[in-house]
Write an enzyme that holds these catalytic residues in place. Structure first.
Site, PDB file in Angstrom:
ATOM      1  N   ASP A 191       0.861  -1.185   0.000  1.00 12.95           N
ATOM      2  CA  ASP A 191       0.000   0.000   0.000  1.00 12.95           C
ATOM      3  C   ASP A 191       0.900   1.238   0.000  1.00 12.95           C
ATOM      4  O   ASP A 191       1.798   1.364   0.824  1.00 12.95           O
ATOM      5  CB  ASP A 191      -0.910  -0.014   1.248  1.00 12.95           C
ATOM      6  CG  ASP A 191      -1.940   1.107   1.231  1.00 12.95           C
ATOM      7  OD1 ASP A 191      -3.135   0.791   1.228  1.00 12.95           O
ATOM      8  OD2 ASP A 191      -1.543   2.292   1.240  1.00 12.95           O
TER       9      ASP A 191
ATOM     10  N   ASP B  19      -3.770   2.470  -5.181  1.00 14.90           N
ATOM     11  CA  ASP B  19      -2.443   2.457  -4.546  1.00 14.90           C
ATOM     12  C   ASP B  19      -2.181   1.178  -3.754  1.00 14.90           C
ATOM     13  O   ASP B  19      -1.362   1.167  -2.844  1.00 14.90           O
ATOM     14  CB  ASP B  19      -2.269   3.689  -3.648  1.00 14.90           C
ATOM     15  CG  ASP B  19      -2.805   3.490  -2.247  1.00 14.90           C
ATOM     16  OD1 ASP B  19      -3.808   2.770  -2.087  1.00 14.90           O
ATOM     17  OD2 ASP B  19      -2.206   4.042  -1.313  1.00 14.90           O
ATOM     18  N   GLU B  20      -2.840   0.093  -4.116  1.00  9.56           N
ATOM     19  CA  GLU B  20      -2.821  -1.091  -3.267  1.00  9.56           C
ATOM     20  C   GLU B  20      -2.874  -2.368  -4.114  1.00  9.56           C
ATOM     21  O   GLU B  20      -3.588  -2.401  -5.108  1.00  9.56           O
ATOM     22  CB  GLU B  20      -4.092  -1.017  -2.427  1.00  9.56           C
ATOM     23  CG  GLU B  20      -4.057  -1.623  -1.092  1.00  9.56           C
ATOM     24  CD  GLU B  20      -5.426  -1.431  -0.439  1.00  9.56           C
ATOM     25  OE1 GLU B  20      -5.913  -2.409   0.116  1.00  9.56           O
ATOM     26  OE2 GLU B  20      -5.994  -0.327  -0.514  1.00  9.56           O
TER      27      GLU B  20
HETATM   28  P1  TTP Z   1      -5.150   5.135   1.204  1.00 11.53           P
HETATM   29  O1  TTP Z   1      -4.150   4.075   0.903  1.00 11.53           O
HETATM   30  O2  TTP Z   1      -6.277   4.802   2.123  1.00 11.53           O
HETATM   31  O3  TTP Z   1      -4.438   6.417   1.830  1.00 11.53           O
HETATM   32  P2  TTP Z   1      -3.027   7.063   1.503  1.00 11.53           P
HETATM   33  O4  TTP Z   1      -2.254   6.252   0.521  1.00 11.53           O
HETATM   34  O5  TTP Z   1      -3.235   8.491   1.107  1.00 11.53           O
HETATM   35  O6  TTP Z   1      -2.314   7.075   2.919  1.00 11.53           O
HETATM   36  P3  TTP Z   1      -1.706   5.843   3.730  1.00 11.53           P
HETATM   37  O7  TTP Z   1      -0.244   6.134   3.839  1.00 11.53           O
HETATM   38  O8  TTP Z   1      -2.411   5.860   5.036  1.00 11.53           O
HETATM   39  O9  TTP Z   1      -1.989   4.599   2.923  1.00 11.53           O
HETATM   40  O10 TTP Z   1      -5.793   5.656  -0.130  1.00 11.53           O
HETATM   41  C1  TTP Z   1      -5.041   5.773  -1.334  1.00 11.53           C
HETATM   42  C2  TTP Z   1      -5.465   6.998  -2.106  1.00 11.53           C
HETATM   43  O11 TTP Z   1      -6.858   6.933  -2.391  1.00 11.53           O
HETATM   44  C3  TTP Z   1      -5.254   8.307  -1.353  1.00 11.53           C
HETATM   45  O12 TTP Z   1      -3.950   8.848  -1.551  1.00 11.53           O
HETATM   46  C4  TTP Z   1      -6.335   9.186  -1.898  1.00 11.53           C
HETATM   47  C5  TTP Z   1      -7.433   8.243  -2.315  1.00 11.53           C
HETATM   48  N1  TTP Z   1      -8.530   8.288  -1.314  1.00 11.53           N
HETATM   49  C6  TTP Z   1      -9.619   9.125  -1.557  1.00 11.53           C
HETATM   50  O13 TTP Z   1      -9.676   9.786  -2.608  1.00 11.53           O
HETATM   51  N2  TTP Z   1     -10.616   9.199  -0.615  1.00 11.53           N
HETATM   52  C7  TTP Z   1     -10.576   8.492   0.564  1.00 11.53           C
HETATM   53  O14 TTP Z   1     -11.505   8.605   1.404  1.00 11.53           O
HETATM   54  C8  TTP Z   1      -9.447   7.619   0.801  1.00 11.53           C
HETATM   55  C9  TTP Z   1      -9.363   6.823   2.079  1.00 11.53           C
HETATM   56  C10 TTP Z   1      -8.468   7.559  -0.165  1.00 11.53           C
HETATM   57 MG    MG Z   2      -2.073   4.185   0.784  1.00 14.71          MG
END
Ligand code: TTP
Ligand code: MG
Length: 335
Positions: free
Chosen positions: A2, A99-100
């Site tokens: 992730d 992103d996962e």
């Molecule tokens: P996430 O992997 O949940 O968050 P992140 O990568 O920003 O942070 P982390 O380091 O905690 O993993 O989500 C990935 C992307 O998806 C994030 O950069 C933006 C998008 N996203 C949204 O647009 N709305 C949301 O509510 C969430 C949770 C994520």
């Molecule tokens: Mg993330």
């Protein structure tokens, strides 16, 4: 795997002057306007800013943060580079979101740690970004592990670690446990995964039914038998827009819907699909939300036909109140 603060990290990489500053990505990037936070950099999270928070609230928490609009095309492009790198490491990949991803590495003759380091290094070399990797015997545990040491984390979880590392976590960390179940469990004095694991299966089935009860029982014990889904077909394409100010101007609503239909049709053509069930969603100023749907005679990617269907749906709404949001979705079939 992730990615860390993904949208914000992509922006920081292309504008190094943002490094170390609180960065918030969301909506049109103007925090005085409507919209929600897509993500916040770790620097911005120190101020309490998080995903899904209204931009205006984020602005109050940290007015000097850098606010930027969502550049979805760029994030998708970087996402493709990342997924390609992962597929080189193991072709058995489940693409979960922008992103996962999950990788099945059981057939690779190297230590888990070496593989994890290779994943992190490859992604860093090709994109300049950091990610967090969790390694475990199933998807449920791997996902939780990937979150344990963010950012730039690497967590290897053996089945024997479940009691020590997973049980102290809040129940919300389990997939499929949302605010509703969390509230229900809280009333039963269950707040951690460990609390949940102490409830006998029969008790969970009594409260949550056979299927969800079984799920909660297994998940709290770190059991997940779901295989990786290495290929899936998109089931729908959709777009929606929130108006800057609520409106009852039919022209404005119609123009907005026409634009959304065009985007959805572009999307389904690009992927080589056709739409069949067309749904229009309207959210009124008091947040009451309704949908109207129609099914086309046969699946199509014809803009005119899909637009007609969407306007047919729009005509079925009773417009008694001002409109806050308009959305359209096409249920898809292949070819
Ligand atoms: P996430 O992997 O949940 O968050 P992140 O990568 O920003 O942070 P982390 O380091 O905690 O993993 O989500 C990935 C992307 O998806 C994030 O950069 C933006 C998008 N996203 C949204 O647009 N709305 C949301 O509510 C969430 C949770 C994520
Ligand atoms: Mg993330």
């Amino acid at each position: 795997m992730d990615m860390d603060a993904f949208f914000a990290a992509v922006e920081e990489r292309r504008r190094p002057e943002l490094r170390g500053k609180p960065v918030v990505i969301g909506g049109s990037g103007d925090p005085t306007q409507r919209g929600v936070v897509s993500t916040a950099s770790y620097e911005a999270r120190k101020y309490g800013i998080h995903s899904a928070m209204p931009l205006q609230t984020a602005y109050k928490l940290c007015p000097h943060a850098v606010f930027l609009p969502v550049d979805y095309d760029e994030y998708s492009r970087v996402s493709s580079v990342i997924k390609e790198a992962l597929r080189e490491i193991s072709p058995v990949m489940e693409d979960v979101g922008i992103d996962e991803a999950f990788l099945d590495i059981s057939d690779i003759q190297k230590s888990s740690e070496l593989i994890a380091l290779e994943i992190k290094e490859k992604i860093r070399a090709r994109t300049g970004l950091t990610c967090s990797v969790g390694i475990a015997s199933n998807k449920l545990l791997a996902k939780i592990a990937s979150d344990l040491q963010k950012p730039d984390g690497l967590t290897i979880l053996s089945d024997a670690d479940v009691e020590k590392l997973i049980w102290p976590l809040p129940v919300r960390k389990l997939w499929g446990v949302g605010p509703k179940t969390e509230g229900h469990l809280r009333k039963m004095k269950i707040t951690t995964i460990g609390d949940l694991a102490k409830i006998p299966l029969e008790g969970l089935i009594e409260h949550f039914g056979t299927s969800y009860g079984n799920y909660l029982f297994e998940a709290s014990h770190g059991i997940d038998k779901a295989p990786l889904v290495t290929h899936w077909e998109p089931k729908s394409a959709s777009r929606e827009t929130t108006f800057q100010t609520d409106t009852d101007d039919w022209q404005v609503i119609a123009r907005c819907l026409a634009g959304l239909v065009r985007d959805v049709v572009d999307d389904i053509r690009e992927k080589g699909y056709r739409g069949k069930q067309i749904t229009v969603k309207i959210r009124f100023s008091d947040f009451e939300t309704h949908t109207r749907a129609t099914t086309l005679k046969e699946p199509t990617d014809n803009l005119e036909l899909i637009r007609k269907a969407a306007f047919f749906c729009l005509g079925k709404f009773e417009m008694k109140k001002k409109v806050r949001l308009v959305g359209v979705r096409a249920g898809l079939s292949k070819g």
